[in-house]
Write an enzyme that holds these catalytic residues in place. Structure first.
Site, PDB file in Angstrom:
ATOM      1  N   CYS A 147       7.040  62.739  41.365  1.00 18.18           N
ATOM      2  CA  CYS A 147       8.326  62.049  41.488  1.00 18.18           C
ATOM      3  C   CYS A 147       9.118  62.611  42.666  1.00 18.18           C
ATOM      4  CB  CYS A 147       9.138  62.177  40.194  1.00 18.18           C
ATOM      5  SG  CYS A 147      10.705  61.270  40.261  1.00 18.18           S
TER       6      CYS A 147
ATOM      7  N   CYS B 107      13.006  62.847  42.064  1.00 18.18           N
ATOM      8  CA  CYS B 107      13.453  63.918  41.165  1.00 18.18           C
ATOM      9  C   CYS B 107      13.296  65.296  41.799  1.00 18.18           C
ATOM     10  CB  CYS B 107      12.650  63.886  39.861  1.00 18.18           C
ATOM     11  SG  CYS B 107      12.769  62.358  38.936  1.00 18.18           S
ATOM     12  N   ASP B 108      12.112  65.545  42.328  1.00 14.60           N
ATOM     13  CA  ASP B 108      11.753  66.905  42.716  1.00 14.60           C
ATOM     14  C   ASP B 108      11.937  67.202  44.204  1.00 14.60           C
ATOM     15  OD1 ASP B 108      11.043  67.242  40.080  1.00 14.60           O
ATOM     16  OD2 ASP B 108       8.947  66.707  40.418  1.00 14.60           O
TER      17      ASP B 108
END
Length: 523
Positions: A341, A344-345
């Site tokens: 992701c 997200c990361d």
């Protein structure tokens, strides 16, 4: 700090406070701390029930805690909860101020009855759409139970701590100093992990349910559509889902759902669940199916919780999951540099070197987004050319810190035992083996259907897709399927929704014919 429109909305929300909220700040002399104090002053200026003190003694700075006189609440934000986490801050203010949560009373009672000391720490990024579910769940638990403490930490503001703990994906949750979980987790899932007796009680309750006329397995777009269409026929409908929303929860931006110009995955997932709940549908969350068999006139679906659900018809809408490379080192370094992701990361890899595996739209979009955060991004594609839309390719090629490598077969993820240090690929043209030193790898190579548990039960393609006809019928009588887990072409949300509706109508037609008089059946 906050613009006039947000202030106006927040002022309206804060009118719902029924008791004072005291924000205890622990500032320092950094620009981020100045931003935090400006935010807190803005909030305090919108309600006479909110006050700010700067007497905090927290080790993490800048940070602030929310409490209320006479209440034993341990809820802290370390860093600046903006972006996706601003909603978490607003909810925390309301709940600390006595506004009742929109949670079933049974869940509230379960939280209050928890015994023991639970100190949670959640690392989030402001761009992570999965993080708010975790942060909001643990904040609520901290408000309701004095034995629960929660600190929500913006990983980008505490880089040294993130590196020391080797946090390479968000959300990452610690409980009493040890890793508790990674990735999206809802309130019920968290409770099931710390209150083990609850799972046994839930399994017994599920096993006692009467047979459904339509049982949907999976709660993504296809499952939600199937549930709505079935329930509108006035028949007993149930949905058993591992997580309602499915793969949509991991989708950042959605711009091709007809009539909705733009939305985000978690918002769409919430809208799907809200729509389903408009009807008399029995939603059973956190339930993963592991088997299905026919027993006389009924189908029986075995769940991993130990319960068995009965139904006259079943609609399989189990969706798909991220496809993995399958190369040595991928499993070992998952969430230690290997991630799936970028939204997200990505912030956790600020200023570092990363690779994206996959040259389709998802891979190229990920590389473009990451290029604005990391020092350098290398896109690795197996084919001889990228498959993404030309407009995306042009954008990626224009970036000075992006490199594209085609005709490259990823062969290994390298690491030092605790984190990723590089990626190895084979040049498919020359046969040479090459290694790229880096700190992060983002895998974007498509999806795999969640159908492993159906092998030998219904007919599957070699890729694991459920073979369905035009009505969504499978090879097993009374069992239908819809969405990304099937042979339906084009894995798109709008396609899955249509397939879900089709399968529900087909199941209803099957039920009518199954109960029709003999003469009518012959006709």
């Amino acid at each position: 700090m906050l613009d006039a429109n947000i202030k106006s909305q927040l002022k309206t929300y804060l009118e719902r406070l029924t008791r004072p909220v005291v924000i205890v700040a622990s500032p320092n002399d950094t620009p981020k701390s100045a931003e935090m104090m400006a935010l807190l002053d803005d909030i305090a200026g919108l309600s006479d029930k909110v006050s700010v003190e700067t007497t905090g003694t927290a080790e993490r700075r800048p940070s602030f805690a929310l409490t209320s006189p006479g209440q034993d609440i341990h809820l802290t934000f370390a860093g600046l909860p903006m972006g996706h986490e601003f909603t978490s801050l607003v909810l925390a203010l309301l709940q600390t101020g006595g506004y009742p949560p929109k949670v079933e009373q049974e869940i509230v009672n379960q939280i209050r009855d928890l015994q023991g000391d639970f100190t949670f720490e959640t690392y989030f990024s402001q761009s992570c759409q999965n993080c708010p579910d975790v942060v909001q769940a643990l904040n609520l638990m901290a408000v309701l139970n004095p034995g629960v403490r929660h600190v929500a930490i913006d990983g980008s503001d505490f880089q040294s701590e993130v590196e020391a703990r080797q946090v390479m994906s968000v959300p990452t949750i610690y409980l009493n100093g040890k890793v508790f979980g990674q990735g999206r987790m809802g309130l019920e899932e968290i409770l099931s992990k710390i209150d083990t007796s609850a799972g046994e009680k839930e399994a017994a309750k599920l096993a006692a349910k009467e047979a459904f006329e339509v049982l949907v397995i999976g709660g993504g777009p296809a499952g939600a559509a199937a549930a709505v269409y079935a329930a509108r026929k006035g028949i007993r409908t149930g949905v058993a889902a591992e997580r309602f929303g499915g793969q949509v929860l991991d989708t950042m931006s959605i711009e091709n759902l007809i009539s909705v110009p733009h939305t985000e995955g978690p918002k769409l997932a919430q809208a799907l669940e809200t729509h389903v709940k408009e009807y008399d549908v029995d939603i059973m969350n956190l339930q993963k199916a592991k088997g299905i068999a026919r027993n006389g006139d009924l189908l029986e679906v075995a769940l991993e919780s130990g319960a068995t659900l009965k139904a006259r018809t079943v609609i399989l809408s189990t969706g798909a999951r991220w496809r993995q490379t399958g190369v040595p080192g991928e499993d070992q370094y998952r969430n230690k540099g290997v991630t799936y992701c970028p939204h997200c990361d990505g912030p956790l890899f600020k200023g570092k070197r990363v690779a994206v595996i996959g040259g389709g739209n998802s891979g190229v979009e990920a590389a473009i987004d990451l290029a604005g955060i990391v020092s350098h991004v290398t896109l690795i594609e197996f084919d001889g050319k990228l498959r993404a839309d030309e407009v995306l390719q042009r954008k990626l090629r224009s970036l000075p810190n992006a490199e594209i490598i085609t005709s490259a077969q990823t062969t290994e993820v390298k690491g030092d035992g605790s984190k990723v240090t590089g990626i190895v690929y084979k040049d498919r043209t020359s046969g040479d083996i090459r290694e790229v030193p880096l700190e992060g790898i983002f895998v974007q190579i498509g999806l795999l259907p969640n159908t492993d548990w159906l092998k030998g039960v219904v007919d599957l393609t070699p890729r694991g897709e459920i073979i369905v006809d035009a009505h969504g019928a499978t090879s097993m009588e009374g069992v239908f399927a819809a969405g990304d887990c099937t042979t339906a072409p084009y894995k798109q949300i709008v396609v899955a929704m249509g397939a879900g509706a089709t399968s529900a109508l087909a199941a209803f037609d099957y039920l009518i014919r199954a109960t029709a008089p003999a003469a009518e059946k012959a006709a």
